[in-house]
Design a protein around this motif. Structure first.
Motif, short mmCIF file in Angstrom:
data_model
loop_
_atom_site.label_atom_id
_atom_site.label_comp_id
_atom_site.label_asym_id
_atom_site.label_seq_id
_atom_site.Cartn_x
_atom_site.Cartn_y
_atom_site.Cartn_z
N THR A 95 -5.71 14.29 -0.07
CA THR A 95 -4.58 13.37 0.08
C THR A 95 -5.06 11.93 0.20
O THR A 95 -4.49 11.01 -0.41
N VAL A 96 -6.11 11.73 0.98
CA VAL A 96 -6.67 10.38 1.16
C VAL A 96 -7.19 9.84 -0.17
O VAL A 96 -6.94 8.69 -0.54
N LEU A 97 -7.92 10.66 -0.89
CA LEU A 97 -8.55 10.22 -2.13
C LEU A 97 -7.53 9.97 -3.24
O LEU A 97 -7.77 9.17 -4.15
N GLU A 98 -6.40 10.66 -3.18
CA GLU A 98 -5.37 10.49 -4.21
C GLU A 98 -4.34 9.42 -3.85
O GLU A 98 -3.46 9.10 -4.65
N ASN A 99 -4.46 8.86 -2.66
CA ASN A 99 -3.50 7.86 -2.19
C ASN A 99 -3.56 6.60 -3.06
O ASN A 99 -4.61 5.97 -3.18
N PRO A 100 -2.44 6.19 -3.67
CA PRO A 100 -2.45 5.00 -4.53
C PRO A 100 -2.37 3.68 -3.77
O PRO A 100 -2.53 2.61 -4.37
N GLU A 101 -2.12 3.74 -2.47
CA GLU A 101 -1.89 2.52 -1.70
C GLU A 101 -3.05 1.52 -1.75
O GLU A 101 -2.82 0.32 -1.89
N PRO A 102 -4.31 1.97 -1.63
CA PRO A 102 -5.40 0.97 -1.67
C PRO A 102 -5.41 0.13 -2.94
O PRO A 102 -5.68 -1.08 -2.89
N ILE A 103 -5.11 0.74 -4.08
CA ILE A 103 -5.08 -0.03 -5.33
C ILE A 103 -3.92 -1.01 -5.31
O ILE A 103 -4.04 -2.16 -5.76
N LYS A 104 -2.78 -0.58 -4.77
CA LYS A 104 -1.65 -1.49 -4.63
C LYS A 104 -2.01 -2.65 -3.71
O LYS A 104 -1.62 -3.80 -3.95
N ASN A 105 -2.75 -2.36 -2.64
CA ASN A 105 -3.17 -3.41 -1.72
C ASN A 105 -4.07 -4.42 -2.41
O ASN A 105 -3.93 -5.64 -2.22
N ILE A 106 -5.01 -3.93 -3.22
CA ILE A 106 -5.90 -4.83 -3.97
C ILE A 106 -5.08 -5.71 -4.91
O ILE A 106 -5.35 -6.91 -5.07
N ASN A 107 -4.08 -5.12 -5.54
CA ASN A 107 -3.22 -5.89 -6.44
C ASN A 107 -2.52 -7.02 -5.69
O ASN A 107 -2.40 -8.15 -6.20
N GLU A 108 -2.06 -6.74 -4.47
CA GLU A 108 -1.41 -7.77 -3.67
C GLU A 108 -2.39 -8.88 -3.29
O GLU A 108 -2.02 -10.06 -3.26
N LEU A 109 -3.63 -8.50 -3.02
CA LEU A 109 -4.66 -9.49 -2.70
C LEU A 109 -4.89 -10.41 -3.90
O LEU A 109 -4.93 -11.64 -3.77
N VAL A 110 -5.02 -9.80 -5.07
CA VAL A 110 -5.26 -10.58 -6.29
C VAL A 110 -4.08 -11.50 -6.59
O VAL A 110 -4.26 -12.67 -6.95
N LYS A 111 -2.86 -10.98 -6.43
CA LYS A 111 -1.67 -11.79 -6.70
C LYS A 111 -1.62 -13.02 -5.79
O LYS A 111 -1.32 -14.13 -6.24
N ALA A 112 -1.91 -12.81 -4.51
CA ALA A 112 -1.87 -13.93 -3.56
C ALA A 112 -2.92 -14.98 -3.91
O ALA A 112 -2.66 -16.19 -3.88
N GLN A 113 -4.12 -14.51 -4.26
CA GLN A 113 -5.18 -15.45 -4.62
C GLN A 113 -4.87 -16.15 -5.94
O GLN A 113 -5.16 -17.34 -6.10
N LEU A 114 -4.27 -15.42 -6.87
CA LEU A 114 -3.92 -16.01 -8.16
C LEU A 114 -2.91 -17.13 -7.99
O LEU A 114 -3.04 -18.21 -8.60
N VAL A 115 -1.90 -16.90 -7.16
CA VAL A 115 -0.89 -17.94 -6.92
C VAL A 115 -1.55 -19.18 -6.31
O VAL A 115 -1.27 -20.32 -6.71
N TYR A 116 -2.44 -18.95 -5.36
CA TYR A 116 -3.10 -20.08 -4.69
C TYR A 116 -3.96 -20.88 -5.66
O TYR A 116 -3.83 -22.11 -5.76
N PHE A 117 -4.82 -20.19 -6.39
CA PHE A 117 -5.72 -20.91 -7.30
C PHE A 117 -4.97 -21.53 -8.47
O PHE A 117 -5.36 -22.60 -8.97
N SER A 118 -3.89 -20.88 -8.90
CA SER A 118 -3.06 -21.47 -9.96
C SER A 118 -2.40 -22.76 -9.47
O SER A 118 -2.35 -23.77 -10.19
N THR A 119 -1.89 -22.71 -8.24
CA THR A 119 -1.27 -23.90 -7.65
C THR A 119 -2.30 -25.02 -7.51
O THR A 119 -2.01 -26.19 -7.80
N ALA A 120 -3.50 -24.65 -7.08
CA ALA A 120 -4.57 -25.66 -6.94
C ALA A 120 -4.91 -26.28 -8.29
O ALA A 120 -5.06 -27.51 -8.41
#
Length: 314
Positions: free
Chosen positions: A261-286
């Motif tokens: 169940t832990v290994l099949e959990n999709p949440e960590p990949i979703k979390n990484i996507n949220e990290l990338v999105k937040a950083q993308l918005v910041y660096f794009s704004t900069a």
């Protein structure tokens, strides 16, 4: 003393069950110690299923991955992670804050006494944000103002430089706001869920593995007891081995299910996507903020270069 109540209380205790748990715990500890000291032959240690061992390795790798990224990304929990001189300014701010608190206390508590009462401070001291973008913005604004004479206007040669610094400061105002938004988003959408996974599902799977280890030790301890049991206790010892085998099978199945169940959990990949999105918005704004002023600053640079060359031609 009410002996009848005491007797009833003692009767409610399952001393047999408690004694069995203590015995199992002691036997498991002895078994673990003997294995660690090499006193148990490898073939006498119950082999766990290969699937279980493979899943163990994968869960360990997953936990290590979570911890490795968390170790770095936790800086987003602290605003000052890229601030150059926060220590010195913190001391200054602390002094200002203490002074404000003392004045406020005196103004409130000395009223109606014969002692002189200081005027109440109008507002608590403002603590500026401590990020590198905010520091660059403040420094650029201050530098631009330093090039302006309050009475005569821009100092010699400072007009174009002052404009360039003002433009630069404006861009960093926008970047500074984006930096705070980025950190808030990362804390909410990445760090929180990422640590939740680490402390819940991964931890639960690891606890299940610990239960398997204890159960395996109990089984092997029971097998050792069966080998040395006298004839009168042979049947009881054999039943204990069978029960321990059933317990190990059950706990192993539970652990396998939880690890999958832990290994099949999709949440960590979703979390990484949220990290990338937040950083993308910041660096794009900069990038947008700097691009918006770079052209004007370049024009000022060219004009200043032209003025300089003209002054040298005469």
């Amino acid at each position: 003393m009410d002996w009848s109540k005491l007797q009833t209380s003692l009767g409610g205790l399952n001393l047999s069950q408690a004694g069995t748990k203590l015995t199992k715990g002691f036997s498991s500890s002895v078994q673990a110690t003997r294995e660690r000291l090499g006193q148990i032959a490898p073939e006498e240690i119950t082999e766990l299923p290969q699937e279980y061992k493979d899943l163990e390795a994968r869960v360990d790798a997953l936990k290590a991955a979570h911890l490795a990224l968390l170790k770095i990304t936790k800086v987003y929990e602290t605003e000052t992670y890229d601030y150059p001189v926060h220590l010195q300014e913190s001391i200054t701010e602390l002094s200002t804050s203490i002074g404000y608190n003392i004045t406020s206390f005196a103004a409130t508590n000395l009223k109606g006494t014969s002692l002189p009462t200081p005027a109440s401070p109008s507002a608590p001291p403002v603590h500026p944000h401590k990020t590198l973008p905010h520091a660059l913005s403040r420094a650029s604004h201050a530098a631009a103002q330093a090039l302006v004479d309050p009475e005569a206007g821009p100092v010699d040669g400072g007009d174009k430089l002052g404009k360039a610094l003002a433009l630069y400061a404006t861009s960093w105002d926008r970047i500074a706001s984006a930096r705070l938004d980025q950190d808030d988003t990362i804390n909410l959408n990445f760090l929180g869920p990422w640590q939740q996974t680490l402390h819940t599902s991964i931890s639960l799977a690891i606890k299940a593995r610990q239960a398997v280890r204890v159960s395996r030790l109990e089984l092997d301890a029971a097998k050792q007891s069966l080998k040395t049991a006298n004839p009168a206790r042979q049947e009881q010892a054999r039943l204990e081995v069978e029960n321990a085998e059933d317990d190990l099978v059950q706990k192993t199945e539970v652990a396998i299910t939880l690890m999958k169940t832990v290994l099949e959990n999709p949440e960590p990949i979703k979390n990484i996507n949220e990290l990338v999105k937040a950083q993308l918005v910041y660096f794009s704004t900069a990038a947008e903020a700097l691009s918006a002023v770079q052209g004007e600053i370049e024009e000022l640079s060219v004009a200043a270069e032209g003025d300089y060359r003209k002054s040298r031609d005469h």
